[in-house]
Design a protein around this motif. Sequence first.
Motif, PDB file in Angstrom:
ATOM      1  N   PHE A 139       0.828  -1.202   0.000  1.00 16.24           N
ATOM      2  CA  PHE A 139       0.000   0.000   0.000  1.00 16.24           C
ATOM      3  C   PHE A 139       0.863   1.252   0.000  1.00 16.24           C
ATOM      4  O   PHE A 139       0.600   2.213  -0.727  1.00 16.24           O
ATOM      5  CB  PHE A 139      -0.942  -0.017   1.210  1.00 16.24           C
ATOM      6  N   LEU A 140       1.905   1.270   0.819  1.00 17.74           N
ATOM      7  CA  LEU A 140       2.796   2.418   0.886  1.00 17.74           C
ATOM      8  C   LEU A 140       3.475   2.652  -0.463  1.00 17.74           C
ATOM      9  O   LEU A 140       3.566   3.782  -0.947  1.00 17.74           O
ATOM     10  CB  LEU A 140       3.842   2.207   1.973  1.00 17.74           C
ATOM     11  N   GLU A 141       3.948   1.585  -1.090  1.00 21.48           N
ATOM     12  CA  GLU A 141       4.604   1.725  -2.389  1.00 21.48           C
ATOM     13  C   GLU A 141       3.623   2.223  -3.450  1.00 21.48           C
ATOM     14  O   GLU A 141       3.978   3.048  -4.305  1.00 21.48           O
ATOM     15  CB  GLU A 141       5.207   0.386  -2.814  1.00 21.48           C
ATOM     16  N   ALA A 142       2.381   1.748  -3.386  1.00 14.94           N
ATOM     17  CA  ALA A 142       1.372   2.191  -4.341  1.00 14.94           C
ATOM     18  C   ALA A 142       1.066   3.682  -4.143  1.00 14.94           C
ATOM     19  O   ALA A 142       0.887   4.435  -5.115  1.00 14.94           O
ATOM     20  CB  ALA A 142       0.104   1.361  -4.197  1.00 14.94           C
TER      21      ALA A 142
ATOM     22  N   ALA B 253       3.939   5.683  -5.565  1.00 13.04           N
ATOM     23  CA  ALA B 253       3.927   5.621  -7.024  1.00 13.04           C
ATOM     24  C   ALA B 253       2.848   6.513  -7.624  1.00 13.04           C
ATOM     25  O   ALA B 253       2.954   6.948  -8.776  1.00 13.04           O
ATOM     26  CB  ALA B 253       3.728   4.179  -7.483  1.00 13.04           C
ATOM     27  N   ALA B 254       1.806   6.805  -6.827  1.00 18.56           N
ATOM     28  CA  ALA B 254       0.705   7.634  -7.323  1.00 18.56           C
ATOM     29  C   ALA B 254       1.111   9.090  -7.483  1.00 18.56           C
ATOM     30  O   ALA B 254       0.391   9.863  -8.122  1.00 18.56           O
ATOM     31  CB  ALA B 254      -0.487   7.531  -6.376  1.00 18.56           C
ATOM     32  N   GLY B 255       2.241   9.490  -6.881  1.00 24.89           N
ATOM     33  CA  GLY B 255       2.756  10.834  -7.124  1.00 24.89           C
ATOM     34  C   GLY B 255       2.803  11.781  -5.950  1.00 24.89           C
ATOM     35  O   GLY B 255       3.674  12.651  -5.897  1.00 24.89           O
TER      36      GLY B 255
ATOM     37  N   VAL C  99      -5.644  17.233  -8.623  1.00 26.38           N
ATOM     38  CA  VAL C  99      -6.866  16.436  -8.524  1.00 26.38           C
ATOM     39  C   VAL C  99      -6.559  14.970  -8.792  1.00 26.38           C
ATOM     40  O   VAL C  99      -7.083  14.072  -8.109  1.00 26.38           O
ATOM     41  CB  VAL C  99      -7.929  16.963  -9.508  1.00 26.38           C
ATOM     42  N   ASP C 100      -5.711  14.705  -9.766  1.00 25.92           N
ATOM     43  CA  ASP C 100      -5.387  13.311 -10.091  1.00 25.92           C
ATOM     44  C   ASP C 100      -4.723  12.608  -8.904  1.00 25.92           C
ATOM     45  O   ASP C 100      -4.979  11.423  -8.654  1.00 25.92           O
ATOM     46  CB  ASP C 100      -4.470  13.247 -11.315  1.00 25.92           C
ATOM     47  N   GLU C 101      -3.869  13.325  -8.180  1.00 20.74           N
ATOM     48  CA  GLU C 101      -3.240  12.701  -7.008  1.00 20.74           C
ATOM     49  C   GLU C 101      -4.280  12.396  -5.936  1.00 20.74           C
ATOM     50  O   GLU C 101      -4.238  11.327  -5.314  1.00 20.74           O
ATOM     51  CB  GLU C 101      -2.154  13.614  -6.450  1.00 20.74           C
ATOM     52  N   VAL C 102      -5.205  13.290  -5.723  1.00 23.34           N
ATOM     53  CA  VAL C 102      -6.264  13.029  -4.739  1.00 23.34           C
ATOM     54  C   VAL C 102      -7.086  11.818  -5.162  1.00 23.34           C
ATOM     55  O   VAL C 102      -7.402  10.940  -4.340  1.00 23.34           O
ATOM     56  CB  VAL C 102      -7.171  14.262  -4.570  1.00 23.34           C
ATOM     57  N   ARG C 103      -7.431  11.740  -6.419  1.00 25.12           N
ATOM     58  CA  ARG C 103      -8.204  10.601  -6.907  1.00 25.12           C
ATOM     59  C   ARG C 103      -7.443   9.292  -6.710  1.00 25.12           C
ATOM     60  O   ARG C 103      -8.031   8.282  -6.289  1.00 25.12           O
ATOM     61  CB  ARG C 103      -8.542  10.791  -8.388  1.00 25.12           C
ATOM     62  N   SER C 104      -6.161   9.313  -6.984  1.00 22.76           N
ATOM     63  CA  SER C 104      -5.360   8.094  -6.814  1.00 22.76           C
ATOM     64  C   SER C 104      -5.297   7.670  -5.354  1.00 22.76           C
ATOM     65  O   SER C 104      -5.422   6.478  -5.025  1.00 22.76           O
ATOM     66  CB  SER C 104      -3.944   8.317  -7.358  1.00 22.76           C
ATOM     67  N   VAL C 105      -5.099   8.636  -4.461  1.00 22.98           N
ATOM     68  CA  VAL C 105      -5.014   8.324  -3.039  1.00 22.98           C
ATOM     69  C   VAL C 105      -6.327   7.724  -2.540  1.00 22.98           C
ATOM     70  O   VAL C 105      -6.330   6.692  -1.847  1.00 22.98           O
ATOM     71  CB  VAL C 105      -4.662   9.585  -2.221  1.00 22.98           C
ATOM     72  N   LEU C 106      -7.460   8.342  -2.899  1.00 26.32           N
ATOM     73  CA  LEU C 106      -8.737   7.825  -2.421  1.00 26.32           C
ATOM     74  C   LEU C 106      -9.075   6.480  -3.058  1.00 26.32           C
ATOM     75  O   LEU C 106      -9.655   5.600  -2.399  1.00 26.32           O
ATOM     76  CB  LEU C 106      -9.844   8.839  -2.698  1.00 26.32           C
ATOM     77  N   ARG C 107      -8.703   6.295  -4.300  1.00 26.13           N
ATOM     78  CA  ARG C 107      -8.944   5.000  -4.938  1.00 26.13           C
ATOM     79  C   ARG C 107      -8.156   3.901  -4.230  1.00 26.13           C
ATOM     80  O   ARG C 107      -8.693   2.820  -3.937  1.00 26.13           O
ATOM     81  CB  ARG C 107      -8.563   5.079  -6.418  1.00 26.13           C
ATOM     82  N   LEU C 108      -6.896   4.173  -3.895  1.00 22.55           N
ATOM     83  CA  LEU C 108      -6.083   3.179  -3.190  1.00 22.55           C
ATOM     84  C   LEU C 108      -6.597   2.945  -1.777  1.00 22.55           C
ATOM     85  O   LEU C 108      -6.652   1.802  -1.309  1.00 22.55           O
ATOM     86  CB  LEU C 108      -4.626   3.653  -3.142  1.00 22.55           C
ATOM     87  N   ALA C 109      -6.976   4.023  -1.087  1.00 27.28           N
ATOM     88  CA  ALA C 109      -7.512   3.870   0.264  1.00 27.28           C
ATOM     89  C   ALA C 109      -8.796   3.057   0.243  1.00 27.28           C
ATOM     90  O   ALA C 109      -9.037   2.234   1.135  1.00 27.28           O
ATOM     91  CB  ALA C 109      -7.760   5.242   0.878  1.00 27.28           C
ATOM     92  N   HIS C 110      -9.608   3.265  -0.781  1.00 27.64           N
ATOM     93  CA  HIS C 110     -10.856   2.511  -0.910  1.00 27.64           C
ATOM     94  C   HIS C 110     -10.564   1.030  -1.142  1.00 27.64           C
ATOM     95  O   HIS C 110     -11.198   0.153  -0.527  1.00 27.64           O
ATOM     96  CB  HIS C 110     -11.663   3.084  -2.082  1.00 27.64           C
ATOM     97  N   GLU C 111      -9.610   0.756  -1.990  1.00 24.11           N
ATOM     98  CA  GLU C 111      -9.265  -0.647  -2.272  1.00 24.11           C
ATOM     99  C   GLU C 111      -8.706  -1.351  -1.045  1.00 24.11           C
ATOM    100  O   GLU C 111      -8.981  -2.537  -0.808  1.00 24.11           O
ATOM    101  CB  GLU C 111      -8.250  -0.711  -3.412  1.00 24.11           C
ATOM    102  N   HIS C 112      -7.912  -0.644  -0.258  1.00 26.74           N
ATOM    103  CA  HIS C 112      -7.254  -1.250   0.908  1.00 26.74           C
ATOM    104  C   HIS C 112      -8.019  -0.999   2.215  1.00 26.74           C
ATOM    105  O   HIS C 112      -7.556  -1.416   3.276  1.00 26.74           O
ATOM    106  CB  HIS C 112      -5.829  -0.705   1.039  1.00 26.74           C
TER     107      HIS C 112
END
Length: 450
Positions: free
Chosen positions: A5-8, A11-13, A48-61
């Motif tokens: 999760f940390l690496e993802a 990598a999201a930026g 915005v893209d970084e926020v979307r990536s963070v929330l998408r990963l948090a949602h998955e995990h």
Amino acid sequence: MSRDFLEALQAAGPQVLTDPDAVRSAATDRSGTPVDTLPLAVVRTRSVDEVRSVLRLAHEHRVPVVPRGGGSGVAGGAVATPGCLVLDLAPMRRILELDPLDEVAVVEPGVITADLDAAAREHGLMYAPDPASAAISTLGGNIATNAGGMRCVKYGVTREAVLGLDVVLADGRLLRTGRRTLKGVAGLDLTSLFVGSEGTLGVVVGAAVRLRPVPRATVTAAAAFTDVRDAAAACAAIARERLQPSLLELLDRPTLEVIDRAQGTDLAARGGALVIAQADGVAAVAEIEEIAQVLGKEASWVEHAVDDASSERLLAARRMALPSIERFGRALIEDICVPRSRLAEAFEGIAAIATRTGVDIYSFAHAGDGNLHPIISFDAAQVPDEVVEAADAIFGLALDLGGTVTGEHGIGLLKREWLAREAGADSLETQAALKRALDPHHLLNPGKVL
């Protein structure tokens, strides 16, 4: 936090901080609410893209996320919860567009409120909502709490200034609400749903906000009264005469005395309560004269400002209230609102609570809309039991008078119990159903509001 999760995340930026000092500094807000367990990490986003990536990963995990702006909130809305990520939106601080003709600005959530106002004034415009924290609070935080301020009596709170929002939902989807026009009723009002939701339904990443022309003139009057009952009656008389001040503030005797003590002034010698009023616009001079006449019927002292410098001098007492209180101890900054017709009862009830509990309470109000700020002062590392007792009694008083436990600061972590008492079971269940629809795993700012 798992290594994957940390690496993802990295990598999201966005910048990912796990250093204990950095994490600790972002774990609470101005409420000073202690945090037992530090968050897993602080994630600083720049797009915005970084926020979307963070929330998408948090949602998955299934990792909870606490959004954060300037950390100036006083209700515990940005306090970290165990196992969470703190999503720091402060780096997103661009004013993307400012259209002088349409009187609209498009901003990122980390824009400082005072900075937007300053940019608007270069075009003869202003951003009307003016929370006391304008120099440090962000637009995203203002939207999250539906922040107010002294000009709200005429111009309304943040909700009246927000035309449309860009919101990232819990699963990373980007939702656009509202519009850029001053009018629009197409579909349900999702913009108002998110304003004041304290980051529990989605994360605001952009906003189109309304600007207003800078008034041609702004003039001020101040009046002293024997006590708060007379002062509150004078404020009610202004409403009864259908006069429209742009600012109407009332300070009680303990507040005047602490300002005198801190600033070397002699406000309390003039009376037991002080009212400060402003009028603005092309008819400001005539309006302030009418307001001053109403105030003067029961006042022991009245003064008109004749220019900007004297206006600022009269308003300085209100601006110095909280800094003066904080000079002599810690401050629990409370926020209730009652019908304007019951303002005197609220002030007197708070004074009785101070006497009964033995704590120092300094009260001042946006008298034009019934919004009181009882500030409970104490000198201890932890909030004493009698201070908690006093705060609870103040909230109960607000409800007894037909009011609300918060007019502009929000519920956050500190007033959840009182929201249940104010709203009732059916309202809470409706709100919880909306939360489940937008955030089914309860990951966005958990433990706050609902």
